[in-house]
Design a protein around this motif. Structure first.
Motif, mmCIF file in Angstrom:
data_model
loop_
_atom_site.group_PDB
_atom_site.id
_atom_site.type_symbol
_atom_site.label_atom_id
_atom_site.label_comp_id
_atom_site.label_asym_id
_atom_site.label_seq_id
_atom_site.Cartn_x
_atom_site.Cartn_y
_atom_site.Cartn_z
ATOM 1 N N LYS A 91 -24.360 13.772 64.322
ATOM 2 C CA LYS A 91 -23.964 12.509 63.689
ATOM 3 C C LYS A 91 -24.971 12.108 62.612
ATOM 4 C CE LYS A 91 -22.311 10.308 68.010
ATOM 5 N NZ LYS A 91 -22.546 9.122 68.864
ATOM 6 N N PHE A 92 -24.508 11.272 61.675
ATOM 7 C CA PHE A 92 -25.375 10.427 60.865
ATOM 8 C C PHE A 92 -25.100 8.986 61.290
ATOM 9 C CE2 PHE A 92 -24.821 14.020 57.810
ATOM 10 C CZ PHE A 92 -26.143 14.456 57.827
ATOM 11 N N ILE A 93 -26.145 8.184 61.394
ATOM 12 C CA ILE A 93 -26.013 6.794 61.841
ATOM 13 C C ILE A 93 -26.692 5.858 60.848
ATOM 14 C CG2 ILE A 93 -26.613 5.127 63.665
ATOM 15 C CD1 ILE A 93 -26.401 7.387 65.680
ATOM 16 N N ASP A 94 -25.964 4.825 60.423
ATOM 17 C CA ASP A 94 -26.493 3.779 59.554
ATOM 18 C C ASP A 94 -26.471 2.457 60.303
ATOM 19 O OD1 ASP A 94 -27.155 1.939 57.587
ATOM 20 O OD2 ASP A 94 -25.170 1.999 56.642
ATOM 21 N N ALA A 95 -27.660 1.964 60.633
ATOM 22 C CA ALA A 95 -27.774 0.696 61.355
ATOM 23 C C ALA A 95 -28.076 -0.424 60.361
ATOM 24 C CB ALA A 95 -28.875 0.791 62.407
ATOM 25 N N ASN A 96 -27.051 -1.162 59.980
ATOM 26 C CA ASN A 96 -27.241 -2.338 59.137
ATOM 27 C C ASN A 96 -27.647 -3.546 59.978
ATOM 28 O OD1 ASN A 96 -27.034 -3.566 56.460
ATOM 29 N ND2 ASN A 96 -25.298 -4.705 57.288
ATOM 30 N N ASP A 97 -27.524 -3.395 61.291
ATOM 31 C CA ASP A 97 -27.978 -4.386 62.266
ATOM 32 C C ASP A 97 -28.418 -3.609 63.502
ATOM 33 O OD1 ASP A 97 -28.580 -6.777 63.464
ATOM 34 O OD2 ASP A 97 -26.516 -7.552 63.477
ATOM 35 N N ASP A 98 -29.135 -4.264 64.403
ATOM 36 C CA ASP A 98 -29.567 -3.585 65.619
ATOM 37 C C ASP A 98 -28.360 -3.127 66.433
ATOM 38 O OD1 ASP A 98 -32.153 -4.222 64.924
ATOM 39 O OD2 ASP A 98 -32.339 -5.882 66.336
ATOM 40 N N LEU A 99 -28.425 -1.903 66.946
ATOM 41 C CA LEU A 99 -27.434 -1.464 67.915
ATOM 42 C C LEU A 99 -27.715 -2.144 69.245
ATOM 43 C CD1 LEU A 99 -27.306 0.792 65.680
ATOM 44 C CD2 LEU A 99 -26.622 2.349 67.515
ATOM 45 N N SER A 100 -26.773 -2.051 70.162
ATOM 46 C CA SER A 100 -27.002 -2.616 71.496
ATOM 47 C C SER A 100 -28.144 -1.874 72.184
ATOM 48 C CB SER A 100 -25.739 -2.497 72.345
ATOM 49 O OG SER A 100 -25.377 -1.140 72.515
ATOM 50 N N LYS A 183 -32.212 -2.326 62.973
ATOM 51 C CA LYS A 183 -31.687 -2.648 61.646
ATOM 52 C C LYS A 183 -32.515 -1.977 60.558
ATOM 53 C CE LYS A 183 -30.852 -6.677 58.671
ATOM 54 N NZ LYS A 183 -30.897 -8.158 58.592
ATOM 55 N N GLY A 184 -31.809 -1.373 59.592
ATOM 56 C CA GLY A 184 -32.495 -0.809 58.429
ATOM 57 C C GLY A 184 -32.789 0.671 58.515
ATOM 58 N N LEU A 185 -32.219 1.363 59.506
ATOM 59 C CA LEU A 185 -32.503 2.786 59.702
ATOM 60 C C LEU A 185 -31.263 3.644 59.435
ATOM 61 C CD1 LEU A 185 -34.661 2.658 62.955
ATOM 62 C CD2 LEU A 185 -35.458 2.989 60.596
ATOM 63 N N LEU A 186 -31.473 4.733 58.717
ATOM 64 C CA LEU A 186 -30.469 5.770 58.525
ATOM 65 C C LEU A 186 -31.033 7.037 59.152
ATOM 66 C CD1 LEU A 186 -27.832 6.879 57.123
ATOM 67 C CD2 LEU A 186 -29.314 7.465 55.178
ATOM 68 N N LEU A 187 -30.283 7.655 60.051
ATOM 69 C CA LEU A 187 -30.840 8.802 60.759
ATOM 70 C C LEU A 187 -29.784 9.859 61.054
ATOM 71 C CD1 LEU A 187 -29.950 8.514 64.018
ATOM 72 C CD2 LEU A 187 -31.616 6.672 63.927
ATOM 73 N N ALA A 188 -30.291 11.062 61.327
ATOM 74 C CA ALA A 188 -29.466 12.154 61.843
ATOM 75 C C ALA A 188 -29.687 12.230 63.342
ATOM 76 C CB ALA A 188 -29.852 13.469 61.185
ATOM 77 N N GLU A 189 -28.607 12.411 64.081
ATOM 78 C CA GLU A 189 -28.686 12.487 65.540
ATOM 79 C C GLU A 189 -28.092 13.796 66.019
ATOM 80 O OE1 GLU A 189 -27.931 9.039 68.310
ATOM 81 O OE2 GLU A 189 -26.117 10.197 68.748
#
Length: 326
Positions: A91-100, A183-189
Motif C-alpha cells: 500500500k501507499f498511505i496518505d494521512a491528512n489526519d491521524d488514523l485511529s 497527520k502529515g505522513l506519506l508512507l509505503a506499507e
C-alpha cells in the motif's frame, strides 16, 4: 503461460483521514474520490484482488495468474505454504489526519476469530510534514490490567510511545503492537495479506453521515502486546548501489536499493517472487526478453522463475525490494 514482471491497476481507497498527496506527490489520479487515504498496489485480499495492467496478461486478476502459473510466479515453497493466496499486501498511505489508534491480531488469534492471517507490517516514510509524528507501542511496561485502567481513566495518550517521523524512517510493527499513523505522513506499507484491524480509539470522529466509527475495545485486549521495547524505529545505514537490509521477519524481508547506475540482481535459489516499490526517481527493469519502466509510486512483481535481471537508471532511483526469505 509466459511470465514477465507484472504491474497492477491501483485500487484507490477513500478514507475519512485521507488527503491529496497520492495525487500531488505520487501522481496518481484518484478521481472522482474527493480525497484518498490509501492505494492498494498489490493485493490478494478477497474483494480487492489486483488486476494486471501491463503486457499480455493485462486485465487478468492476480488470482487467475497464480492459478495458471503457480510455482513459476510464487515459488514452490511459497505456494506450498500459502496455497493460491498471495501472501503480501502493498500500500501507499496518505494521512491528512491521524488514523485511529489500533492494533492487529497475530496469526493464531486472527485464524481463530476471523479465519484470516494476522497482520505484521512495516512502514517506510516517503514524505513527512515538519513535526509529523506517529505512535508505535508503549512508553512503559504494562499488563492487561494496568492498560485497561489507563484506558478507562482516559489516560491512553500517557502510556503510548510517540515518535517524530522523517523521510527515510522505517518502523516495523509486529502483530500486537498498538500504533497509529499521524497527520502529515506519506508512507509505503508492506504487510501480511490481512485486513483485520481492531480500532481502539478514533478521536470521536464522525463519518460523512454523522456516525461514529465502530470501535473494537474488548476484542483488542487479547491482541495487544503490553511490553515496552527499547527501540521502535528500525535502524539502518543508507548506502548507495548495494542492497541494504532494513527489515527481516518470517513474513517478509525488505531491502532498500538506492541506485545511481546499473545494478544487476541474481536471486538464484530464492524460490520466491520479488516486489519492487519505487520511492523516488525512475529506472528500467531489464530482463531476458524485455524491459519495464518503473517510476515513483509504481510497484512491480517479478515472478519467482525470473531470477536474473538488472535495473538501469540515469537520474537515480530509490526502491524497496521485498520477498519472503527461506
Amino acid at each position: 503461460m509466459e511470465l514477465y514482471p507484472l504491474k497492477f491497476k491501483t485500487i484507490f481507497k477513500d478514507k475519512i483521514w485521507g488527503g491529496q498527496k497520492i495525487k500531488t506527490i505520487l501522481g496518481k489520479d484518484f478521481s472522482p474520490l474527493p480525497n484518498c487515504g490509501e492505494t492498494w498496489e498489490l493485493s490478494g485480499v478477497q474483494g480487492n484482488i489486483s488486476e494486471v495492467a501491463n503486457g499480455a496478461l493485462t486485465g487478468q486478476l492476480l488470482t487467475e495468474v497464480i492459478a495458471a502459473a503457480g510455482d513459476a510466479l510464487l515459488g514452490r515453497r511459497i505456494r506450498r505454504e500459502y496455497g493460491e493466496e498471495f501472501p503480501l499486501l502493498i500500500k501507499f498511505i496518505d494521512a491528512n489526519d491521524d488514523l485511529s489508534i489500533q492494533v492487529h491480531p497475530d496469526n493464531e488469534l486472527a485464524q481463530k476469530r476471523h479465519n484470516s492471517k494476522g497482520k505484521t507490517e512495516m512502514w517506510y516514510i516517503m514524505q513527512a510534514d515538519p513535526g509529523a509524528t506517529l505512535i508505535s507501542g508503549f512508553s512503559r511496561d504494562l499488563d492487561r490490567a494496568s492498560y485497561q485502567k489507563a484506558f478507562d481513566e482516559g489516560r491512553l495518550n500517557e502510556i503510548l510511545n510517540r515518535e517524530v517521523a522523517q523521510s527515510g524512517d522505517v518502523f516495523f510493527l509486529p502483530a500486537g503492537r498498538v500504533h497509529t499513523i499521524g497527520k502529515g505522513l506519506l508512507l509505503a506499507e508492506i504487510q501480511q495479506t490481512s485486513d483485520v484491524t481492531y480500532r481502539i480509539y478514533d478521536f470521536d470522529r464522525r463519518d460523512a453521515e454523522g456516525n461514529l466509527r465502530e470501535l473494537h475495545i474488548e476484542e483488542s485486549l487479547d491482541a495487544i502486546d503490553y511490553k515496552k521495547y527499547d527501540q521502535y524505529k528500525t535502524p539502518y545505514k543508507d548506502q548507495a548501489d548495494t542492497r541494504v537490509d532494513i527489515v527481516s521477519c518470517e513474513y517478509f524481508t525488505t531491502n532498500k536499493l538506492t541506485l545511481t547506475g546499473d545494478f544487476e540482481l541474481d536471486h538464484s535459489g530464492l524460490d520466491c517472487f520479488k516486489i519492487y516499490i519505487c520511492l523516488e526517481g525512475n529506472a528500467k527493469l531489464i530482463y531476458p526478453g524485455g524491459v519495464e519502466n518503473l517510476q515513483m509510486g509504481e510497484v512491480i512483481l517479478v515472478p519467482a522463475a525470473l531470477e536474473k535481471y538488472k535495473f538501469e537508471t540515469s537520474g537515480g532511483v530509490t526502491m524497496l525490494e521485498s520477498y519472503i526469505r527461506k
